[in-house]
Every structure is written in structure tokens, then in C-alpha cells.
Motif scaffolding. Structure first.
Motif, PDB file in Angstrom:
ATOM      1  N   ILE A 116       0.840  -1.197   0.000  1.00 53.29           N
ATOM      2  CA  ILE A 116       0.000   0.000   0.000  1.00 53.29           C
ATOM      3  C   ILE A 116       0.877   1.250   0.000  1.00 53.29           C
ATOM      4  CG2 ILE A 116      -1.578   1.374   1.430  1.00 53.29           C
ATOM      5  CD1 ILE A 116      -2.898  -1.243   2.284  1.00 53.29           C
ATOM      6  N   ALA A 117       1.907   1.246   0.828  1.00 56.92           N
ATOM      7  CA  ALA A 117       2.816   2.391   0.877  1.00 56.92           C
ATOM      8  C   ALA A 117       3.443   2.643  -0.482  1.00 56.92           C
ATOM      9  CB  ALA A 117       3.891   2.159   1.931  1.00 56.92           C
ATOM     10  N   ALA A 118       3.864   1.572  -1.155  1.00 56.04           N
ATOM     11  CA  ALA A 118       4.496   1.721  -2.462  1.00 56.04           C
ATOM     12  C   ALA A 118       3.529   2.316  -3.475  1.00 56.04           C
ATOM     13  CB  ALA A 118       5.016   0.369  -2.948  1.00 56.04           C
ATOM     14  N   ARG A 119       2.284   1.892  -3.432  1.00 57.49           N
ATOM     15  CA  ARG A 119       1.295   2.422  -4.375  1.00 57.49           C
ATOM     16  C   ARG A 119       1.002   3.901  -4.110  1.00 57.49           C
ATOM     17  NH1 ARG A 119      -1.289  -0.973  -7.719  1.00 57.49           N
ATOM     18  NH2 ARG A 119      -1.056  -3.228  -7.420  1.00 57.49           N
ATOM     19  N   LEU A 120       1.158   4.325  -2.874  1.00 52.29           N
ATOM     20  CA  LEU A 120       0.895   5.722  -2.542  1.00 52.29           C
ATOM     21  C   LEU A 120       2.035   6.655  -2.945  1.00 52.29           C
ATOM     22  CD1 LEU A 120      -0.773   5.426   0.988  1.00 52.29           C
ATOM     23  CD2 LEU A 120      -1.861   6.191  -1.124  1.00 52.29           C
ATOM     24  N   VAL A 121       3.275   6.167  -2.908  1.00 50.00           N
ATOM     25  CA  VAL A 121       4.408   7.066  -3.137  1.00 50.00           C
ATOM     26  C   VAL A 121       5.200   6.761  -4.403  1.00 50.00           C
ATOM     27  CG1 VAL A 121       4.677   7.615  -0.700  1.00 50.00           C
ATOM     28  CG2 VAL A 121       5.956   5.689  -1.670  1.00 50.00           C
ATOM     29  N   LEU A 182       6.804   8.052   2.587  1.00 51.86           N
ATOM     30  CA  LEU A 182       5.464   8.540   2.940  1.00 51.86           C
ATOM     31  C   LEU A 182       5.549   9.895   3.633  1.00 51.86           C
ATOM     32  CD1 LEU A 182       3.853   5.216   4.220  1.00 51.86           C
ATOM     33  CD2 LEU A 182       3.098   6.522   2.216  1.00 51.86           C
ATOM     34  N   GLU A 183       6.505  10.046   4.527  1.00 50.73           N
ATOM     35  CA  GLU A 183       6.705  11.328   5.203  1.00 50.73           C
ATOM     36  C   GLU A 183       7.117  12.406   4.206  1.00 50.73           C
ATOM     37  OE1 GLU A 183       6.078  12.247   8.167  1.00 50.73           O
ATOM     38  OE2 GLU A 183       5.842  10.401   9.319  1.00 50.73           O
ATOM     39  N   ARG A 184       8.034  12.063   3.317  1.00 54.11           N
ATOM     40  CA  ARG A 184       8.530  13.030   2.338  1.00 54.11           C
ATOM     41  C   ARG A 184       7.415  13.543   1.435  1.00 54.11           C
ATOM     42  NH1 ARG A 184      12.347  11.056  -2.460  1.00 54.11           N
ATOM     43  NH2 ARG A 184      10.288  10.840  -3.459  1.00 54.11           N
ATOM     44  N   GLU A 185       6.509  12.630   1.034  1.00 51.23           N
ATOM     45  CA  GLU A 185       5.430  12.994   0.123  1.00 51.23           C
ATOM     46  C   GLU A 185       4.158  13.424   0.852  1.00 51.23           C
ATOM     47  OE1 GLU A 185       6.000  13.260  -3.106  1.00 51.23           O
ATOM     48  OE2 GLU A 185       8.061  12.678  -2.602  1.00 51.23           O
ATOM     49  N   ASP A 186       4.249  13.557   2.186  1.00 53.12           N
ATOM     50  CA  ASP A 186       3.115  14.008   2.997  1.00 53.12           C
ATOM     51  C   ASP A 186       1.901  13.102   2.831  1.00 53.12           C
ATOM     52  OD1 ASP A 186       1.881  15.634   4.870  1.00 53.12           O
ATOM     53  OD2 ASP A 186       1.094  17.026   3.367  1.00 53.12           O
ATOM     54  N   ARG A 187       2.139  11.792   2.829  1.00 54.12           N
ATOM     55  CA  ARG A 187       1.050  10.827   2.682  1.00 54.12           C
ATOM     56  C   ARG A 187       1.035   9.809   3.818  1.00 54.12           C
ATOM     57  NH1 ARG A 187       1.518  10.172  -3.939  1.00 54.12           N
ATOM     58  NH2 ARG A 187       0.800  12.306  -4.368  1.00 54.12           N
ATOM     59  N   ARG A 188       1.758  10.120   4.902  1.00 53.97           N
ATOM     60  CA  ARG A 188       1.822   9.185   6.028  1.00 53.97           C
ATOM     61  C   ARG A 188       0.469   9.032   6.694  1.00 53.97           C
ATOM     62  NH1 ARG A 188       1.879   5.594   8.934  1.00 53.97           N
ATOM     63  NH2 ARG A 188       3.535   4.752  10.237  1.00 53.97           N
ATOM     64  N   ALA A 189      -0.259  10.125   6.887  1.00 54.29           N
ATOM     65  CA  ALA A 189      -1.569  10.048   7.538  1.00 54.29           C
ATOM     66  C   ALA A 189      -2.562   9.272   6.672  1.00 54.29           C
ATOM     67  CB  ALA A 189      -2.092  11.446   7.834  1.00 54.29           C
ATOM     68  N   LEU A 190      -2.500   9.497   5.374  1.00 49.54           N
ATOM     69  CA  LEU A 190      -3.383   8.764   4.466  1.00 49.54           C
ATOM     70  C   LEU A 190      -3.055   7.273   4.504  1.00 49.54           C
ATOM     71  CD1 LEU A 190      -5.551   8.694   2.284  1.00 49.54           C
ATOM     72  CD2 LEU A 190      -3.762   9.217   0.589  1.00 49.54           C
TER      73      LEU A 190
END
Length: 219
Positions: A116-121, A182-190
Motif C-alpha cells: 500500500i505504501a508503495a502504491r501511494l508514493v 510517505l513522510e517526504r510525500e506528505d502521505r503518512r496520515a493517508l
């Protein structure tokens, strides 16, 4: 308990029917599964792999009573997987959580999922498999030759044990990379919201809501 030869990836210990008393994990544990197929209602859970990220893989072979085992009577394993204070690191957690919850009758959380993390970033590529991520982010080549072998066999081959172990031995390092992205792309909360939903998503899949997906719009 059987100690398999140390592989190029790390040390491998095979446990029959359950984790041994006194084996504990702190903070997080990498988890993967091997099954007889991809239908949790039909296909047996055969093996659960765990690693503390310390270079050792613990493989729990769940043997049916017909092979002299205890089926899914594995209280130590269940305790680890259901521990609310222990983060389970998985790749494609949607399947692993579903098969574990269905077979063992537990709720598996909290969970993080590297897929999931990979698909987000990593939206610049469609390569989100574990082998591709380990190669691209860790410089590690994983063999997938044993992926479709018979995991229900009474005696697993050394090649199977090495393959199964490799699926958890690198998850801590991979998650560290993905968490940073995830932190770098500001998608950790998502991502966290997705991870928190995984036990419910697994229950929906087990109820038959994988297709049609209740989140899909169909006229």
C-alpha cells in the motif's frame, strides 16, 4: 523445532504447530503467510513466517490433524499476531490479514503494508511487488522460484524454507524506506488510515464483498 541451515539471507528456524513458549517480539514483527491457494474459504493456511528484523526468520508450519499436527491450535502464534501493542509489517496485507483472521479466528492489528505504501508514493511505476521493491530500494535480489510450490507438504524442502524466510527478512528495512517516502510525500496520515482499515477490508473480502466491491460505483 528444527533449525534449518543458515541461508544467504539469514538464519531460519522451523517450528511445528506453534511458536515456542517464551519467544517474544518487541515493537514490530514482519509477517507473511504461505497457503494452498488464494481462496481463504477453500485453501489451507500452511505456514506463517515472522521476523524481528534481526536476521532470523521463525517459520511456523501449521499441520492438520491428519498429518499429526494440531491444526490451528497455536495459542502462542495467535497471541503475537493479535497483540495490539505489536505492529505487524506485511506486504499485501489485505490477503495475509484475511487468511490469518479466517483461519485463526483473531483480529490482526495494528498492521502496516509495504505494498500500500508503495502504491501511494511510487506512482511513477507499476512495479509494487516485493521482489521489485527489494531490488529497487534495498539492492537485494529475491528468488521467486518456490512461490507456487506445494506448501501443504509434510516435509518442506530447504529451498521452500529459504524462499519463505526471504519474504520477511527484509520487511523491516523495506518499511523504513517506505515510511520515509510517505513522510517526504506528505502521505503518512493517508497511509495510516488505509492500514487501520485493513482488518475491516479483510472481513469484507471474507464476506464476499471483494467482487462486487461495495466502494465501486455501478449503475
Amino acid at each position: 523445532m528444527t533449525s534449518a541451515p543458515t541461508s544467504s539471507e539469514g538464519a531460519i528456524t522451523l517450528h511445528r504447530d506453534d511458536l515456542p513458549d517464551g519467544l517474544t517480539f518487541n515493537g514490530s514483527v514482519a509477517v507473511d503467510t504461505e497457503t494452498m491457494g488464494l481462496n481463504p474459504h477453500r485453501d489451507r493456511l500452511c505456514l506463517v513466517q515472522l521476523s524481528a528484523g534481526d536476521g532470523t526468520a521463525h517459520l511456523v508450519q501449521l499441520r492438520p490433524v491428519s498429518l499429526g499436527g494440531r491444526g490451528y491450535d497455536c495459542p502462542n502464534l495467535k497471541s503475537v499476531l493479535a497483540d495490539p501493542g505489536l505492529t505487524k509489517i506485511m506486504h499485501f496485507a489485505r490477503f495475509d490479514v484475511a487468511i490469518l483472521q479466517h483461519a485463526l479466528g483473531i483480529t490482526v492489528q495494528p498492521v502496516v503494508c509495504t505494498k500500500i505504501a508503495a502504491r501511494l508514493v511510487r506512482t511513477f511505476t507499476d512495479r509494487h511487488g516485493l521482489a521489485a521493491l527489494c531490488r529497487d530500494l534495498l539492492g537485494v535480489e529475491l528468488s521467486k522460484q518456490q512461490q507456487t510450490s506445494d506448501w501443504g507438504a509434510e516435509n518442506l524442502k530447504p529451498e521452500q524454507l529459504a524462499y519463505a524466510a526471504s519474504d520477511v527478512l527484509y520487511l523491516h528495512a523495506l518499511w523504513a524506506k517506505m515510511d520515509s517516502l510517505l513522510e517526504r510525500e506528505d502521505r503518512r496520515a493517508l497511509a495510516q488510515a488505509c492500514f487501520d482499515f485493513l482488518p475491516a477490508r479483510a472481513r469484507l473480502d471474507l464476506m464476499g464483498y471483494e467482487d462486487p466491491d461495495i466502494f465501486a460505483h455501478r449503475a
